[in-house]
Design a protein around this motif. Structure first.
Motif, PDB file in Angstrom:
ATOM      1  N   PRO A  27      23.883  21.229 -54.183  1.00  0.00           N
ATOM      2  CA  PRO A  27      23.027  22.194 -54.896  1.00  0.00           C
ATOM      3  C   PRO A  27      22.791  21.759 -56.322  1.00  0.00           C
ATOM      4  CG  PRO A  27      25.267  22.994 -54.803  1.00  0.00           C
ATOM      5  CD  PRO A  27      25.230  21.722 -53.980  1.00  0.00           C
ATOM      6  N   PRO A  28      21.722  22.222 -56.942  1.00  0.00           N
ATOM      7  CA  PRO A  28      21.492  21.906 -58.353  1.00  0.00           C
ATOM      8  C   PRO A  28      22.649  22.424 -59.192  1.00  0.00           C
ATOM      9  CG  PRO A  28      19.541  22.867 -57.358  1.00  0.00           C
ATOM     10  CD  PRO A  28      20.652  23.020 -56.363  1.00  0.00           C
ATOM     11  N   PHE A  29      23.082  21.618 -60.127  1.00  0.00           N
ATOM     12  CA  PHE A  29      24.164  22.035 -60.994  1.00  0.00           C
ATOM     13  C   PHE A  29      23.636  22.949 -62.092  1.00  0.00           C
ATOM     14  CE2 PHE A  29      27.717  19.641 -59.520  1.00  0.00           C
ATOM     15  CZ  PHE A  29      27.143  18.591 -58.830  1.00  0.00           C
ATOM     16  N   PRO A  30      24.472  23.855 -62.571  1.00  0.00           N
ATOM     17  CA  PRO A  30      24.033  24.732 -63.667  1.00  0.00           C
ATOM     18  C   PRO A  30      23.606  23.905 -64.869  1.00  0.00           C
ATOM     19  CG  PRO A  30      26.106  25.481 -62.735  1.00  0.00           C
ATOM     20  CD  PRO A  30      25.829  24.132 -62.154  1.00  0.00           C
ATOM     21  N   HIS A  31      22.599  24.360 -65.562  1.00  0.00           N
ATOM     22  CA  HIS A  31      22.148  23.632 -66.732  1.00  0.00           C
ATOM     23  C   HIS A  31      21.787  24.621 -67.840  1.00  0.00           C
ATOM     24  CE1 HIS A  31      18.404  24.292 -64.419  1.00  0.00           C
ATOM     25  NE2 HIS A  31      17.965  24.662 -65.598  1.00  0.00           N
ATOM     26  N   GLN A  32      21.705  24.108 -69.027  1.00  0.00           N
ATOM     27  CA  GLN A  32      21.328  24.952 -70.140  1.00  0.00           C
ATOM     28  C   GLN A  32      20.325  24.208 -71.011  1.00  0.00           C
ATOM     29  OE1 GLN A  32      25.526  24.535 -71.967  1.00  0.00           O
ATOM     30  NE2 GLN A  32      24.211  24.936 -73.699  1.00  0.00           N
ATOM     31  N   GLU A  33      19.429  24.955 -71.585  1.00  0.00           N
ATOM     32  CA  GLU A  33      18.420  24.357 -72.435  1.00  0.00           C
ATOM     33  C   GLU A  33      19.026  24.039 -73.801  1.00  0.00           C
ATOM     34  OE1 GLU A  33      14.865  26.654 -72.556  1.00  0.00           O
ATOM     35  OE2 GLU A  33      15.135  27.319 -70.508  1.00  0.00           O
ATOM     36  N   VAL A  34      18.817  22.824 -74.269  1.00  0.00           N
ATOM     37  CA  VAL A  34      19.290  22.435 -75.589  1.00  0.00           C
ATOM     38  C   VAL A  34      18.233  21.568 -76.230  1.00  0.00           C
ATOM     39  CG1 VAL A  34      21.709  22.500 -74.905  1.00  0.00           C
ATOM     40  CG2 VAL A  34      20.443  20.376 -74.665  1.00  0.00           C
ATOM     41  N   PRO A  35      18.200  21.462 -77.517  1.00  0.00           N
ATOM     42  CA  PRO A  35      17.265  20.547 -78.162  1.00  0.00           C
ATOM     43  C   PRO A  35      17.505  19.130 -77.688  1.00  0.00           C
ATOM     44  CG  PRO A  35      18.240  22.046 -79.746  1.00  0.00           C
ATOM     45  CD  PRO A  35      19.007  22.213 -78.471  1.00  0.00           C
ATOM     46  N   PHE A  36      16.439  18.436 -77.303  1.00  0.00           N
ATOM     47  CA  PHE A  36      16.618  17.096 -76.759  1.00  0.00           C
ATOM     48  C   PHE A  36      17.247  16.152 -77.775  1.00  0.00           C
ATOM     49  CE2 PHE A  36      15.989  13.894 -73.702  1.00  0.00           C
ATOM     50  CZ  PHE A  36      15.774  12.742 -74.407  1.00  0.00           C
ATOM     51  N   LYS A  37      17.029  16.372 -79.005  1.00  0.00           N
ATOM     52  CA  LYS A  37      17.551  15.485 -80.025  1.00  0.00           C
ATOM     53  C   LYS A  37      19.074  15.437 -80.038  1.00  0.00           C
ATOM     54  CE  LYS A  37      17.438  18.998 -83.672  1.00  0.00           C
ATOM     55  NZ  LYS A  37      16.890  19.368 -84.995  1.00  0.00           N
ATOM     56  N   SER A  38      19.734  16.428 -79.373  1.00  0.00           N
ATOM     57  CA  SER A  38      21.184  16.466 -79.370  1.00  0.00           C
ATOM     58  C   SER A  38      21.791  15.836 -78.127  1.00  0.00           C
ATOM     59  CB  SER A  38      21.679  17.917 -79.471  1.00  0.00           C
ATOM     60  OG  SER A  38      21.337  18.631 -78.293  1.00  0.00           O
ATOM     61  N   CYS A  39      20.972  15.312 -77.238  1.00  0.00           N
ATOM     62  CA  CYS A  39      21.507  14.727 -76.010  1.00  0.00           C
ATOM     63  C   CYS A  39      20.678  13.520 -75.614  1.00  0.00           C
ATOM     64  CB  CYS A  39      21.515  15.760 -74.894  1.00  0.00           C
ATOM     65  SG  CYS A  39      19.864  16.298 -74.408  1.00  0.00           S
ATOM     66  N   SER A  40      21.148  12.812 -74.596  1.00  0.00           N
ATOM     67  CA  SER A  40      20.450  11.612 -74.153  1.00  0.00           C
ATOM     68  C   SER A  40      20.112  11.693 -72.670  1.00  0.00           C
ATOM     69  CB  SER A  40      21.316  10.376 -74.419  1.00  0.00           C
ATOM     70  OG  SER A  40      22.565  10.492 -73.746  1.00  0.00           O
ATOM     71  N   ALA A  41      20.066  12.901 -72.130  1.00  0.00           N
ATOM     72  CA  ALA A  41      19.763  13.086 -70.711  1.00  0.00           C
ATOM     73  C   ALA A  41      18.509  13.929 -70.534  1.00  0.00           C
ATOM     74  CB  ALA A  41      20.941  13.747 -70.006  1.00  0.00           C
ATOM     75  N   VAL A  42      17.661  13.511 -69.610  1.00  0.00           N
ATOM     76  CA  VAL A  42      16.425  14.231 -69.314  1.00  0.00           C
ATOM     77  C   VAL A  42      16.373  14.536 -67.833  1.00  0.00           C
ATOM     78  CG1 VAL A  42      13.904  14.148 -69.350  1.00  0.00           C
ATOM     79  CG2 VAL A  42      15.215  13.049 -71.173  1.00  0.00           C
ATOM     80  N   LEU A  56       6.736  12.280 -70.950  1.00  0.00           N
ATOM     81  CA  LEU A  56       8.184  12.049 -70.881  1.00  0.00           C
ATOM     82  C   LEU A  56       8.561  10.757 -71.592  1.00  0.00           C
ATOM     83  CD1 LEU A  56       9.223  13.047 -67.239  1.00  0.00           C
ATOM     84  CD2 LEU A  56       9.654  14.289 -69.351  1.00  0.00           C
ATOM     85  N   GLY A  57       7.840   9.715 -71.280  1.00  0.00           N
ATOM     86  CA  GLY A  57       8.111   8.438 -71.939  1.00  0.00           C
ATOM     87  C   GLY A  57       7.787   8.443 -73.407  1.00  0.00           C
ATOM     88  N   ARG A  58       6.685   9.099 -73.749  1.00  0.00           N
ATOM     89  CA  ARG A  58       6.265   9.124 -75.149  1.00  0.00           C
ATOM     90  C   ARG A  58       7.279   9.858 -76.029  1.00  0.00           C
ATOM     91  NH1 ARG A  58       2.026  11.776 -74.460  1.00  0.00           N
ATOM     92  NH2 ARG A  58       2.635  13.807 -75.324  1.00  0.00           N
ATOM     93  N   LYS A  59       7.798  10.969 -75.534  1.00  0.00           N
ATOM     94  CA  LYS A  59       8.704  11.782 -76.342  1.00  0.00           C
ATOM     95  C   LYS A  59      10.161  11.366 -76.245  1.00  0.00           C
ATOM     96  CE  LYS A  59       5.947  16.033 -76.413  1.00  0.00           C
ATOM     97  NZ  LYS A  59       5.949  17.484 -76.108  1.00  0.00           N
ATOM     98  N   ARG A  62      20.007   8.839 -69.491  1.00  0.00           N
ATOM     99  CA  ARG A  62      20.055   9.338 -68.116  1.00  0.00           C
ATOM    100  C   ARG A  62      18.752  10.061 -67.824  1.00  0.00           C
ATOM    101  NH1 ARG A  62      24.511  13.691 -66.453  1.00  0.00           N
ATOM    102  NH2 ARG A  62      25.873  11.846 -66.336  1.00  0.00           N
ATOM    103  N   LEU A  63      18.138   9.742 -66.685  1.00  0.00           N
ATOM    104  CA  LEU A  63      16.880  10.362 -66.293  1.00  0.00           C
ATOM    105  C   LEU A  63      16.967  10.796 -64.837  1.00  0.00           C
ATOM    106  CD1 LEU A  63      13.916  11.079 -66.914  1.00  0.00           C
ATOM    107  CD2 LEU A  63      13.308   8.734 -66.239  1.00  0.00           C
ATOM    108  N   ASP A  64      16.737  12.066 -64.595  1.00  0.00           N
ATOM    109  CA  ASP A  64      16.781  12.634 -63.246  1.00  0.00           C
ATOM    110  C   ASP A  64      15.383  13.101 -62.863  1.00  0.00           C
ATOM    111  OD1 ASP A  64      17.218  13.933 -60.877  1.00  0.00           O
ATOM    112  OD2 ASP A  64      18.917  15.124 -61.584  1.00  0.00           O
ATOM    113  N   LEU A  65      14.791  12.426 -61.880  1.00  0.00           N
ATOM    114  CA  LEU A  65      13.448  12.756 -61.397  1.00  0.00           C
ATOM    115  C   LEU A  65      13.484  13.152 -59.921  1.00  0.00           C
ATOM    116  CD1 LEU A  65      11.535   9.783 -63.067  1.00  0.00           C
ATOM    117  CD2 LEU A  65      11.509  12.173 -63.808  1.00  0.00           C
TER     118      LEU A  65
END
Length: 231
Positions: free
Chosen positions: A24-39, A53-56, A63-66
């Protein structure tokens, strides 16, 4: 509106415990992207990687999950040059899959796609992802196990592992199992002889998997560590 989220995936644990790929999808929380390296960009029904996605985020994402999209092309990955983990499960990627050179990528999951030609994929990966250590191909025709064909047994899957390890010598994990020393030794000796035979009609063959030709090579006997995967 689509959102970018930081997803605490822990996919290795999820695959092993839940039995790929229906974790199942794991729980997630919204955070400013600048504070993490996972998308994470999951279940958006996109057929190609959105340009924004690439531009920003391409210059910082590790880490990239598509997963759970409709991807047939990976052209949009060109700007993600620092990726270390790439999750592409449950898409429509086929034998024409092309990755850009990703020198830092150590983890790649391609579970439940439409890949039937194993050798060409492995040759491509050896060229563009030289640091790859973890690879998972479960749920593809090219990976012979019970997920796609009940007629295939543990020996078929073990021979597949030997062939993959012959091509990708740096792997530490293949699918959900750690690569053993004995497997490395067997792959060195006989891996080259376990070449995949391409089905003549892939569509008619979808319920089955690619077969291996052994000719005069003895069948593998070390299957004590095999895991049975269920859909």
């Amino acid at each position: 509106m689509c959102q970018i989220v930081f997803n605490d995936l822990l996919f290795l644990r999820g695959l092993c415990k839940a039995g790929f790929p229906r974790y199942p999808p794991f729980p997630h929380q919204e955070v400013p992207f600048k504070s993490c390296s996972a998308v994470s960009y999951i279940s958006q029904d996109c057929e190609e990687i959105p340009e924004f996605l690439g531009r920003k985020y391409g210059h910082m994402a590790k880490r990239l999950d598509l997963s759970f999209n409709l991807l047939r092309s990976l052209e949009g990955l060109k700007t993600f040059s620092y990726l270390e983990e790439l999750i592409l499960d449950n898409n429509l990627l086929g034998n024409d899959l092309l990755l850009p050179r990703l020198p830092h990528l150590h983890t790649l999951t391609l579970n439940k796609n439409q890949i039937s030609e194993l050798e060409s994929l492995l040759d491509h990966l050896a060229e563009v992802v030289p640091s790859l250590q973890y690879l998972s191909l479960l749920g593809n025709i090219a990976c012979p196990n019970e997920l796609v064909c009940k007629e295939k047994d543990e020996d078929d899957y073990q021979r597949y592992r030997y062939f993959v390890l012959h091509k990708l010598t740096n792997l530490k994990f293949l699918d959900t199992r750690k690569v053993t020393r004995r497997e490395r030794e067997e792959a060195l000796i006989r891996g080259a002889f376990m070449k995949v035979v391409k089905p003549t009609d892939v569509k008619a063959f979808w319920g089955n998997v690619a077969t291996f030709t052994m000719e005069n090579i003895p069948r593998a006997t070390d299957s004590s560590e095999m895991t049975s995967y269920k859909t």
